[in-house]
Structure formats: C-alpha cells, structure tokens
Design an enzyme around this catalytic site. Structure first.
Site, PDB file in Angstrom:
ATOM      1  N   LYS A  34       0.819  -1.215   0.000  1.00 15.63           N
ATOM      2  CA  LYS A  34       0.000   0.000   0.000  1.00 15.63           C
ATOM      3  C   LYS A  34       0.847   1.257   0.000  1.00 15.63           C
ATOM      4  O   LYS A  34       0.462   2.272  -0.571  1.00 15.63           O
ATOM      5  CB  LYS A  34      -0.941   0.005   1.211  1.00 15.63           C
ATOM      6  CG  LYS A  34      -2.126  -0.922   1.050  1.00 15.63           C
ATOM      7  CD  LYS A  34      -3.242  -0.540   2.011  1.00 15.63           C
ATOM      8  CE  LYS A  34      -4.444  -1.447   1.844  1.00 15.63           C
ATOM      9  NZ  LYS A  34      -5.495  -1.153   2.813  1.00 15.63           N
ATOM     10  N   LYS A  52      -5.212 -10.917  -5.958  1.00 12.12           N
ATOM     11  CA  LYS A  52      -6.376 -11.029  -5.062  1.00 12.12           C
ATOM     12  C   LYS A  52      -7.553 -10.214  -5.615  1.00 12.12           C
ATOM     13  O   LYS A  52      -7.340  -9.131  -6.151  1.00 12.12           O
ATOM     14  CB  LYS A  52      -5.959 -10.484  -3.687  1.00 12.12           C
ATOM     15  CG  LYS A  52      -7.042 -10.492  -2.643  1.00 12.12           C
ATOM     16  CD  LYS A  52      -6.560  -9.899  -1.314  1.00 12.12           C
ATOM     17  CE  LYS A  52      -6.705  -8.394  -1.274  1.00 12.12           C
ATOM     18  NZ  LYS A  52      -6.571  -7.819   0.061  1.00 12.12           N
ATOM     19  N   LYS A  56     -11.416  -4.731  -3.466  1.00 16.76           N
ATOM     20  CA  LYS A  56     -12.291  -3.564  -3.634  1.00 16.76           C
ATOM     21  C   LYS A  56     -11.627  -2.459  -4.428  1.00 16.76           C
ATOM     22  O   LYS A  56     -12.263  -1.719  -5.148  1.00 16.76           O
ATOM     23  CB  LYS A  56     -12.557  -2.936  -2.267  1.00 16.76           C
ATOM     24  CG  LYS A  56     -13.456  -3.661  -1.364  1.00 16.76           C
ATOM     25  CD  LYS A  56     -13.483  -2.916  -0.008  1.00 16.76           C
ATOM     26  CE  LYS A  56     -13.779  -3.871   1.114  1.00 16.76           C
ATOM     27  NZ  LYS A  56     -13.142  -3.554   2.366  1.00 16.76           N
TER      28      LYS A  56
END
Ligand code: TYM
Length: 325
Positions: A110, A191, A194
C-alpha cells in the site's frame, strides 16, 4: 469461546470479502460468542470522502444482516464508536518495534500505491491487534491476506503478557480451506480486491444478475480444455473451482468430479448460476434492511456492550503500565 472480525467500509464489498470473512462468521455464529464490527478507523488510513464513508458504514451493517449475520447471535458495532480501540492501540504501538511494522507485506504494497500517506498506514496492524485483543477473541475469521496481521497480534499479546502479566488471550486466525484467497477474474494471479481499477475482475456483492454473469463468463482462463485444479499453471480455472467449492460446500475434488468432461463455457455458466443464487437473496434482504430503522438499535446495543468489555481490558493494561493515578 469468542470469534471476532471486522471489515473496512472503504468501498463496495466483494465476493472475496463475503467468502473470506462474512460467510465464515455466519457459519460459526451458532458455535461461538460472535463479534463483528465495521472497521471505519482502518478505512481512514487512506483518504476517504466523508459523505461516502458514512454511507459505506451503514451499507456494510446492512450487508452483514442481509448475509445472515444474526443480530441475536452477534454483537455488531462500529469501531470508532468505541473509544478504547484507538486508546489501546496507542499503548500497544509504544510496545511494538517500528521495524516489525515496516515488514508487514500489506504496508509494503500500500505504501507503494499511495503517495503522501499518513503514519496510520504503518501503525494500522497495531490497531487491528487492539480490535482483537480487547475482546479476548479466540478465533479471527479472515482471508489469507490478514493472516500476517493476526500473527502480529499474537506476537504483541505474547510480548505484553511476558512484560506485564497475563492480560491477553492469544488469538488464532480462522482461514477458510478453499476461499482463503478469491482471485481477480481478469488477472487471476491477483487477489480480488475492492480497490482494483478494472471492475470486470471483481464481483461486488451488490452487482446485478446480468453483470455477475457477464463477468464470470468473461473470466480469464487458459487454452486447455480440462477442468483441473492447479493454481500455478491454471489460476483462472482454479479460482472458479475455489469459488464454486466455497459457495456449494463441496470439496475441490468433488467439484472436479462434478464437472468432469464439461467444457469451460458450461462450467462458467454453473459458477455464475451459483454466485447469482447466493447473492440475489442477500441483495433483496439488503434493500429491505437499508431502509429500516432497526440498524440504530442494533448499533446502540453493540456499542454499549463492547464499551463495557473494552474499557476493562484497556484499564487493566493502562494500570499495569503505571499510567494515570
Ligand atoms: P478488509 O476490509 O480488507 O477485508 C475484509 C475481510 O475480507 C477478506 N478478504 C478476502 N478473503 C478472500 N479472498 C479475497 N479476495 C479477499 N479480500 C478480502 C479479508 O481477509 C478480511 O477478512 N484489516 C482488516 C479489517 C480488520 C480486521 C480487524 C479483521 C480490522 N480489524 C480485526 C479481523 C480482526 C481489513 O482490512 O480487511
């Protein structure tokens, strides 16, 4: 015995969230004392639009209930309505080596994706440890991506117990056998998430029937003809097998046996049917719940109950550390 989990209200929930966390909570709610919350403090580790965030919080609670999380068997609450999560997190941050947080794989990923991120992105796993340790959770249902964070919570608990006496229970992650990592339909080596840019790869829990079917029929597969489970060389088909197994309750060998000799198109059609059969009733209940007044009462009760439990645990550590009077 207690189970506890939380999901971030940072956008529309995906089929991965449903299989990795929510479905497990529904499965275990009869067996364990269950806590499920909205991790809104976690969501602000990256920038959020306040109006959207508030809508997402409400929507997430409605999704829990619509998915079969029983309000009488679960304590349902919003993380930021319980001040002890952030308070506990500060105590634990001071007891956690900086280097340990820098090594978390989710932080590494991130921090590369976002520019000028806040310090909360680094300390976020300690807040997650607080969420878990405040309630003496025995098990934490999650997908595989959160396993490292639950392990950090274990390390923190062990370290604090050694230094200040037996305060925390050591939690265990509860990871589903087949749905530990549902992958993106366009790039099945990634993965399902969202925050992925291409929505074609992601099934959102509130996607319409025709959209779900289109996404699954268009899922990336390989040039072979055989329905075989091999995540290395056949990640697309293996992902669809995982989805089918998770939602049907069949094992992977049983799914393969069921579709032996069938072509990819037929198999995809059956996967789409099953996903639709799972999600459409949830969507119908969601529409009823989101417009009802029952949410506030459930959340008030959840807040009051968890404030009591969390306060005790927080004060215990605070006192042992010599803070206050
Ligand atoms: P979050 O909001 O990213 O994801 C919520 C849950 O969904 C699971 N999940 C998946 N499982 C299988 N396949 C996927 N593709 C997939 N994508 C997501 C996640 O593993 C997670 O269980 N830090 C947590 C929220 C949190 C939490 C906690 C969880 C905060 N405090 C305490 C458990 C206990 C998170 O960001 O999850």
């Amino acid at each position: 015995m207690r189970i506890l989990t939380g999901l971030q209200p940072s956008g529309e929930l995906t089929l991965g969230n449903y299989i990795g966390a929510i479905k497990q909570m529904v499965k275990y709610q009869d067996e364990y004392e269950s806590f499920i919350f909205v991790a809104d403090l976690h969501a602000i580790t990256v920038s959020q639009d306040p109006k959207e965030l508030r809508n997402n919080i409400k929507s997430l609670i409605a999704i829990y209930l619509a998915s079969g999380i029983d309000k009488d068997k679960n304590t349902i609450f919003i993380q930021s309505e319980n001040i002890y999560h952030a308070n506990m997190s500060w105590l634990l941050e001071c007891l956690t080596p900086y280097g340990e947080l820098g090594r978390m794989t989710q932080f590494k990923d991130k921090s590369l994706k976002h520019q000028n991120f806040g310090a909360g992105l680094l300390t976020y796993p300690v807040l997650m440890a607080s969420d878990i340790l405040l309630y003496d959770a025995d098990f934490v249902p999650t997908g595989i991506d959160q396993k490292q964070h639950v392990e950090l919570a274990r390390n923190i608990a062990e370290r604090v117990n050694k230094k200040y006496g037996d305060i925390f229970k050591i939690p265990e992650p509860l990871i589903p056998k087949d749905g530990a990592k549902i992958c993106d339909l366009v790039d099945p080596t990634k993965k399902m998430s969202k925050s992925t840019e291409n929505p074609k790869g992601v099934i959102y829990m509130l996607d319409k029937e025709n959209v779900i079917r289109k996404k699954i029929m268009g899922a990336t597969t390989d040039s072979e003809m055989e329905i075989r489970y091999d995540p290395e060389t056949k990640p697309g088909i293996s992902n669809l097998i995982n989805i089918y197994a998770s939602l049907s309750g069949l094992t992977i060998p049983e799914v393969i046996e069921k579709f032996k000799g069938q072509n990819y198109g037929t198999f995809k059609g059956e996967v789409a049917d099953l996903v639709i059969k799972t999600l459409i009733p949830i969507q119908e209940r969601y529409q009823e719940i989101i417009n009802s007044h029952e949410l506030d009462k459930i959340l008030d009760e959840g807040r009051d109950k968890t404030l009591e439990i969390a306060k005790k645990k927080y004060l215990d550590l605070r006192n042992r550390m010599g803070l206050g009077r």
